[in-house]
Write a protein that holds these residues in place. Sequence first.
Motif, PDB file in Angstrom:
ATOM      1  N   MET A   1      -5.298  13.235  -4.349  1.00  0.00           N
ATOM      2  CA  MET A   1      -4.864  12.001  -3.693  1.00  0.00           C
ATOM      3  C   MET A   1      -5.804  11.590  -2.561  1.00  0.00           C
ATOM      4  SD  MET A   1      -2.036  10.475  -4.792  1.00  0.00           S
ATOM      5  CE  MET A   1      -1.275   9.735  -3.338  1.00  0.00           C
TER       6      MET A   1
ATOM      7  N   GLN B   1       3.647   5.641  -5.786  1.00  0.00           N
ATOM      8  CA  GLN B   1       3.545   5.644  -7.236  1.00  0.00           C
ATOM      9  C   GLN B   1       2.325   6.443  -7.696  1.00  0.00           C
ATOM     10  OE1 GLN B   1       5.908   4.480  -9.254  1.00  0.00           O
ATOM     11  NE2 GLN B   1       7.035   3.962  -7.392  1.00  0.00           N
ATOM     12  N   ALA B   2       1.235   6.363  -6.939  1.00  0.00           N
ATOM     13  CA  ALA B   2       0.026   7.115  -7.286  1.00  0.00           C
ATOM     14  C   ALA B   2       0.272   8.621  -7.174  1.00  0.00           C
ATOM     15  CB  ALA B   2      -1.135   6.703  -6.388  1.00  0.00           C
ATOM     16  N   SER B   3       1.094   9.032  -6.217  1.00  0.00           N
ATOM     17  CA  SER B   3       1.393  10.458  -6.070  1.00  0.00           C
ATOM     18  C   SER B   3       2.155  10.976  -7.289  1.00  0.00           C
ATOM     19  CB  SER B   3       2.182  10.721  -4.790  1.00  0.00           C
ATOM     20  OG  SER B   3       3.503  10.286  -4.897  1.00  0.00           O
TER      21      SER B   3
ATOM     22  N   VAL C   1      -6.899   7.893  -2.522  1.00  0.00           N
ATOM     23  CA  VAL C   1      -5.757   7.025  -2.207  1.00  0.00           C
ATOM     24  C   VAL C   1      -5.415   7.108  -0.730  1.00  0.00           C
ATOM     25  CG1 VAL C   1      -3.292   6.647  -2.618  1.00  0.00           C
ATOM     26  CG2 VAL C   1      -4.814   7.164  -4.528  1.00  0.00           C
TER      27      VAL C   1
ATOM     28  N   THR D   1      -6.482   8.544 -10.366  1.00  0.00           N
ATOM     29  CA  THR D   1      -5.418   8.231  -9.416  1.00  0.00           C
ATOM     30  C   THR D   1      -5.847   7.131  -8.457  1.00  0.00           C
ATOM     31  OG1 THR D   1      -4.580  10.503  -9.549  1.00  0.00           O
ATOM     32  CG2 THR D   1      -3.892   9.202  -7.650  1.00  0.00           C
ATOM     33  N   THR D   2      -7.091   7.183  -7.996  1.00  0.00           N
ATOM     34  CA  THR D   2      -7.605   6.151  -7.094  1.00  0.00           C
ATOM     35  C   THR D   2      -7.634   4.795  -7.794  1.00  0.00           C
ATOM     36  OG1 THR D   2      -8.989   7.809  -5.998  1.00  0.00           O
ATOM     37  CG2 THR D   2      -9.502   5.505  -5.572  1.00  0.00           C
TER      38      THR D   2
ATOM     39  N   ALA E   1       2.286   1.579  -3.500  1.00  0.00           N
ATOM     40  CA  ALA E   1       1.254   2.012  -4.436  1.00  0.00           C
ATOM     41  C   ALA E   1       0.884   3.481  -4.217  1.00  0.00           C
ATOM     42  CB  ALA E   1       0.016   1.131  -4.300  1.00  0.00           C
ATOM     43  N   THR E   2       0.870   3.916  -2.962  1.00  0.00           N
ATOM     44  CA  THR E   2       0.562   5.319  -2.660  1.00  0.00           C
ATOM     45  C   THR E   2       1.623   6.244  -3.232  1.00  0.00           C
ATOM     46  OG1 THR E   2      -0.617   4.719  -0.624  1.00  0.00           O
ATOM     47  CG2 THR E   2       0.178   6.981  -0.801  1.00  0.00           C
TER      48      THR E   2
ATOM     49  N   SER F   1       0.827  -1.202   0.000  1.00  0.00           N
ATOM     50  CA  SER F   1       0.000   0.000   0.000  1.00  0.00           C
ATOM     51  C   SER F   1       0.862   1.254   0.000  1.00  0.00           C
ATOM     52  CB  SER F   1      -0.929   0.002   1.218  1.00  0.00           C
ATOM     53  OG  SER F   1      -1.763   1.143   1.209  1.00  0.00           O
TER      54      SER F   1
ATOM     55  N   TYR G   1      -4.121   3.413  -8.132  1.00  0.00           N
ATOM     56  CA  TYR G   1      -3.667   2.834  -6.861  1.00  0.00           C
ATOM     57  C   TYR G   1      -4.216   1.423  -6.686  1.00  0.00           C
ATOM     58  CZ  TYR G   1      -3.920   1.875  -1.830  1.00  0.00           C
ATOM     59  OH  TYR G   1      -3.854   1.274  -0.586  1.00  0.00           O
TER      60      TYR G   1
ATOM     61  N   ASP H   1      -5.381   4.002   1.883  1.00  0.00           N
ATOM     62  CA  ASP H   1      -4.123   3.659   2.557  1.00  0.00           C
ATOM     63  C   ASP H   1      -4.252   3.817   4.065  1.00  0.00           C
ATOM     64  OD1 ASP H   1      -1.203   3.067   2.609  1.00  0.00           O
ATOM     65  OD2 ASP H   1      -1.067   5.136   3.305  1.00  0.00           O
TER      66      ASP H   1
END
Length: 328
Positions: free
Chosen positions: A303, A48-50, A306, A135-136, A45-46, A42, A139, A310
């Motif tokens: 974000m 990378q999502a940012s 996400v 973005t969600t 992934a967070t 998590s 993730y 998280d």
Amino acid sequence: MNTRILLVLWMLLLTGCVSGLPPEVVAPGTWRQVDHAILAASQDATEQASHFARDAMQEWREQVYQRTEAEFIPWFSSYRARQWLSVKLSWYRLGAADEEQVVDRLAFYLQQQYRKRVLVPVARETDPVRIRERTTRFYLWLMGELLARIPARHGVPAEQFERRLEAIPAITLAPPPNRNASLGQLIRTERLDRLPAYRALAAHVHKAPAAAVLWSEDAGISSVATQASRQLTAELATSGVASAVSAMIGPAGAVLSLGVMGVTALVREGDRAEREARLRESLGAAFDAQWRAWLSSRDNGVMAGVHYLDDTLQRQLMLRQDAPRQTP
């Protein structure tokens, strides 16, 4: 024939024995390692999502800047537009209690124009709301990829791992019950928009600052519009154009003459570059501040979804650390 019957019976016996085998027992320590691996996934992934969100927001910002430069600034500083603004200003004065009310009304009109000429057209392609949604989903997709590696790495049977994911709450917006969803549900559902809990999450984070087209009502652009309105009001007061326009408006609010559009220029054309530079600087500062807020807000920014997922996983899995471990 007897041999064939005996063979069939023997195969059935073997099948019964295999299906009756007890499930493999996974040690509590192994499940703790699995939970830590889920937490690490998590966090990865967070992060990378940012990066994904920042790249998307940078693209959106560039589109807003380009359209501001190409559409709004030339419109605002043009001779024809400022003549029309003088008409608006004179009209506002007819029913205004004081000059501050006139400034506010003109500022609101400028906000509407910025929304119409810049934010709405750009939002047809992308905006922070869509970026937050993408973005969600990014993730959750990446979580699915990372979690798929965990069973083999820790020697956990796939079926037991799946049951464990189903037992980890990821969206907890109850009541009602269908506003909740497990981690397993989220990474296995192909149509997230059909999952009630996911729609509830989208509604949960869909609060101001939200749609980019509403940024025209934000304090940043509002202050810029008010500043521009004050400058324009001051220019009109010293140019004599305001009184000329007012004289063409009857006490009963008669239709404005088209001849108004031919009044004297409000500001010399030589001042145009300076006006545009001031407006560009003010808009840029206000927009950059709001852009950073969309990136940094954990509750409503791009974000937000996400961070909610998280944070929920972190909380749920940390609670398990001190609880007795049992095979799912």
